[in-house]
Design a protein around this motif. Structure first.
Motif, PDB file in Angstrom:
ATOM      1  N   GLN A  59      49.681  39.022  36.635  1.00 19.40           N
ATOM      2  CA  GLN A  59      49.952  40.075  37.617  1.00 19.40           C
ATOM      3  C   GLN A  59      49.009  41.262  37.471  1.00 19.40           C
ATOM      4  O   GLN A  59      48.607  41.867  38.461  1.00 19.40           O
ATOM      5  CB  GLN A  59      51.410  40.562  37.477  1.00 19.40           C
ATOM      6  CG  GLN A  59      52.471  39.506  37.742  1.00 19.40           C
ATOM      7  CD  GLN A  59      52.628  39.177  39.219  1.00 19.40           C
ATOM      8  OE1 GLN A  59      52.107  39.870  40.091  1.00 19.40           O
ATOM      9  NE2 GLN A  59      53.340  38.088  39.496  1.00 19.40           N
ATOM     10  N   THR A  60      48.652  41.578  36.238  1.00 27.12           N
ATOM     11  CA  THR A  60      47.849  42.786  35.995  1.00 27.12           C
ATOM     12  C   THR A  60      46.343  42.515  35.902  1.00 27.12           C
ATOM     13  O   THR A  60      45.563  43.460  35.791  1.00 27.12           O
ATOM     14  CB  THR A  60      48.302  43.463  34.690  1.00 27.12           C
ATOM     15  OG1 THR A  60      48.143  42.536  33.593  1.00 27.12           O
ATOM     16  CG2 THR A  60      49.767  43.877  34.787  1.00 27.12           C
ATOM     17  N   VAL A  61      45.927  41.242  35.954  1.00 28.30           N
ATOM     18  CA  VAL A  61      44.500  40.934  35.802  1.00 28.30           C
ATOM     19  C   VAL A  61      43.987  40.048  36.938  1.00 28.30           C
ATOM     20  O   VAL A  61      42.987  39.347  36.780  1.00 28.30           O
ATOM     21  CB  VAL A  61      44.225  40.251  34.434  1.00 28.30           C
ATOM     22  CG1 VAL A  61      44.481  41.207  33.291  1.00 28.30           C
ATOM     23  CG2 VAL A  61      45.065  38.984  34.282  1.00 28.30           C
ATOM     24  N   GLN A  62      44.641  40.095  38.081  1.00 28.84           N
ATOM     25  CA  GLN A  62      44.264  39.207  39.185  1.00 28.84           C
ATOM     26  C   GLN A  62      42.828  39.395  39.629  1.00 28.84           C
ATOM     27  O   GLN A  62      42.184  38.463  40.112  1.00 28.84           O
ATOM     28  CB  GLN A  62      45.202  39.432  40.375  1.00 28.84           C
ATOM     29  CG  GLN A  62      46.632  38.993  40.125  1.00 28.84           C
ATOM     30  CD  GLN A  62      47.492  39.127  41.365  1.00 28.84           C
ATOM     31  OE1 GLN A  62      47.253  38.490  42.386  1.00 28.84           O
ATOM     32  NE2 GLN A  62      48.518  39.972  41.277  1.00 28.84           N
ATOM     33  N   ASP A  63      42.299  40.623  39.470  1.00 28.99           N
ATOM     34  CA  ASP A  63      40.945  40.908  39.933  1.00 28.99           C
ATOM     35  C   ASP A  63      39.873  40.215  39.090  1.00 28.99           C
ATOM     36  O   ASP A  63      38.706  40.154  39.491  1.00 28.99           O
ATOM     37  CB  ASP A  63      40.693  42.420  39.928  1.00 28.99           C
ATOM     38  CG  ASP A  63      40.828  43.036  38.542  1.00 28.99           C
ATOM     39  OD1 ASP A  63      41.748  42.628  37.789  1.00 28.99           O
ATOM     40  OD2 ASP A  63      40.031  43.930  38.212  1.00 28.99           O
ATOM     41  N   LYS A  64      40.252  39.670  37.938  1.00 31.55           N
ATOM     42  CA  LYS A  64      39.293  38.976  37.080  1.00 31.55           C
ATOM     43  C   LYS A  64      39.135  37.510  37.467  1.00 31.55           C
ATOM     44  O   LYS A  64      38.368  36.780  36.842  1.00 31.55           O
ATOM     45  CB  LYS A  64      39.726  39.072  35.612  1.00 31.55           C
ATOM     46  CG  LYS A  64      39.761  40.498  35.073  1.00 31.55           C
ATOM     47  CD  LYS A  64      40.134  40.512  33.596  1.00 31.55           C
ATOM     48  CE  LYS A  64      40.223  41.939  33.066  1.00 31.55           C
ATOM     49  NZ  LYS A  64      38.933  42.639  33.114  1.00 31.55           N
ATOM     50  N   TYR A  65      39.832  37.093  38.524  1.00 32.01           N
ATOM     51  CA  TYR A  65      39.838  35.687  38.907  1.00 32.01           C
ATOM     52  C   TYR A  65      39.526  35.506  40.391  1.00 32.01           C
ATOM     53  O   TYR A  65      39.666  36.432  41.190  1.00 32.01           O
ATOM     54  CB  TYR A  65      41.194  35.062  38.577  1.00 32.01           C
ATOM     55  CG  TYR A  65      41.489  35.072  37.093  1.00 32.01           C
ATOM     56  CD1 TYR A  65      41.103  34.015  36.276  1.00 32.01           C
ATOM     57  CD2 TYR A  65      42.118  36.164  36.497  1.00 32.01           C
ATOM     58  CE1 TYR A  65      41.337  34.040  34.908  1.00 32.01           C
ATOM     59  CE2 TYR A  65      42.359  36.197  35.129  1.00 32.01           C
ATOM     60  CZ  TYR A  65      41.966  35.134  34.344  1.00 32.01           C
ATOM     61  OH  TYR A  65      42.189  35.167  32.995  1.00 32.01           O
ATOM     62  N   VAL A  66      39.105  34.309  40.724  1.00 28.17           N
ATOM     63  CA  VAL A  66      38.787  33.943  42.104  1.00 28.17           C
ATOM     64  C   VAL A  66      39.932  33.057  42.606  1.00 28.17           C
ATOM     65  O   VAL A  66      40.207  32.008  42.015  1.00 28.17           O
ATOM     66  CB  VAL A  66      37.450  33.185  42.185  1.00 28.17           C
ATOM     67  CG1 VAL A  66      37.158  32.766  43.621  1.00 28.17           C
ATOM     68  CG2 VAL A  66      36.318  34.052  41.627  1.00 28.17           C
TER      69      VAL A  66
END
Length: 246
Positions: A103-110
């Protein structure tokens, strides 16, 4: 992390792969067969009749599905020292825990492939379900092994696949461990070894990649970094392909 703490952590992880492993120390989450096909630039047609090693195999469903396509797969991992029910329970718990962390690191993934965290969860559940069923049906094909050593014969496999271990944990596994492990994978493989991805957990290309490639080329291997169609962790979209000399 201080230099001494980093050294101790590196020693702990290498020790885990040389001796034993407490189940709570790992995250037991696997990838699906479809992810493997994309990560390793494979087609289902080229699997038939091939002896394939998945190392470390973890909770992945590759062996289960590859067998349905006519392959002769085997998975190796230190965690296979544990029973099926223990691994299933651990895997289901880790999927829940991992999804909360996402939930808190979604921006690190595609998210092109999974669409959402719920979509990712469904794929991870599919992987462990297939893994558990296949391990029950073919327990002899899931081998407890302690890297950098492999308990297989020379040239036993046509192809070895290794996902999210080497290079991924480059901050904790030193260069010598990488050399020993890749050399051992090549020993048990007739044709080629494929390793995905070529970056660490921060998305940075493995620092010692050029030195490793030079070492392999001196052995007569053909080595190439190939961009694949798979990318979940940002910048993790390239595999290392190592072809043994004929």
């Amino acid at each position: 992390m201080s230099r001494e703490e980093k050294r101790q952590e590196e020693q702990r992880i290498v020790s885990d792969h040389q001796n034993s492993l407490e189940l709570e120390q790992i995250i037991f989450v696997g990838r699906t067969f479809e992810e493997y096909i994309r990560m390793f630039d494979l087609t289902t047609d080229e699997l038939a009749g091939k002896a394939i090693l998945d190392c470390p195999g973890g909770a992945c469903s590759f062996s289960s599905q590859a067998r349905k396509h006519g392959a002769h797969p085997m998975a190796a991992d230190i965690v296979y020292q544990y029973g099926i029910q223990e691994l299933k329970t651990k895997g289901l718990q880790d999927i829940e825990h991992t999804m909360k962390q996402m939930q808190t690191v979604q921006d690190k993934y595609v998210w092109d492939q999974f669409g959402s965290i719920q979509g990712l969860k469904e794929e991870r559940l599919l992987a462990i379900t297939d893994f558990v069923a296949d391990m029950k049906s073919h327990p002899e094909c899931y081998v407890n092994t302690v890297l950098p050593e492999l308990c297989f014969n020379d040239d036993q496999f046509d192809l070895t696949l290794s996902a999210h271990f080497l290079f991924t944990y480059a901050d904790r596994l030193n260069f010598e461990f990488h050399v020993q492990t890749v050399s051992e994978m090549l020993r048990v493989t007739r044709h080629e070894v494929r390793i995905f991805p070529t970056v660490d957990l921060s998305g940075k290309r493995y620092n010692d990649m050029d030195e490793l490639k030079m070492f392999l080329e001196k052995m007569g291997c053909k080595v190439s970094e190939i961009q694949t169609s798979y990318e979940f962790q940002r910048n993790a979209h390239t595999m290392l392909r190592i072809i043994k000399p004929s």
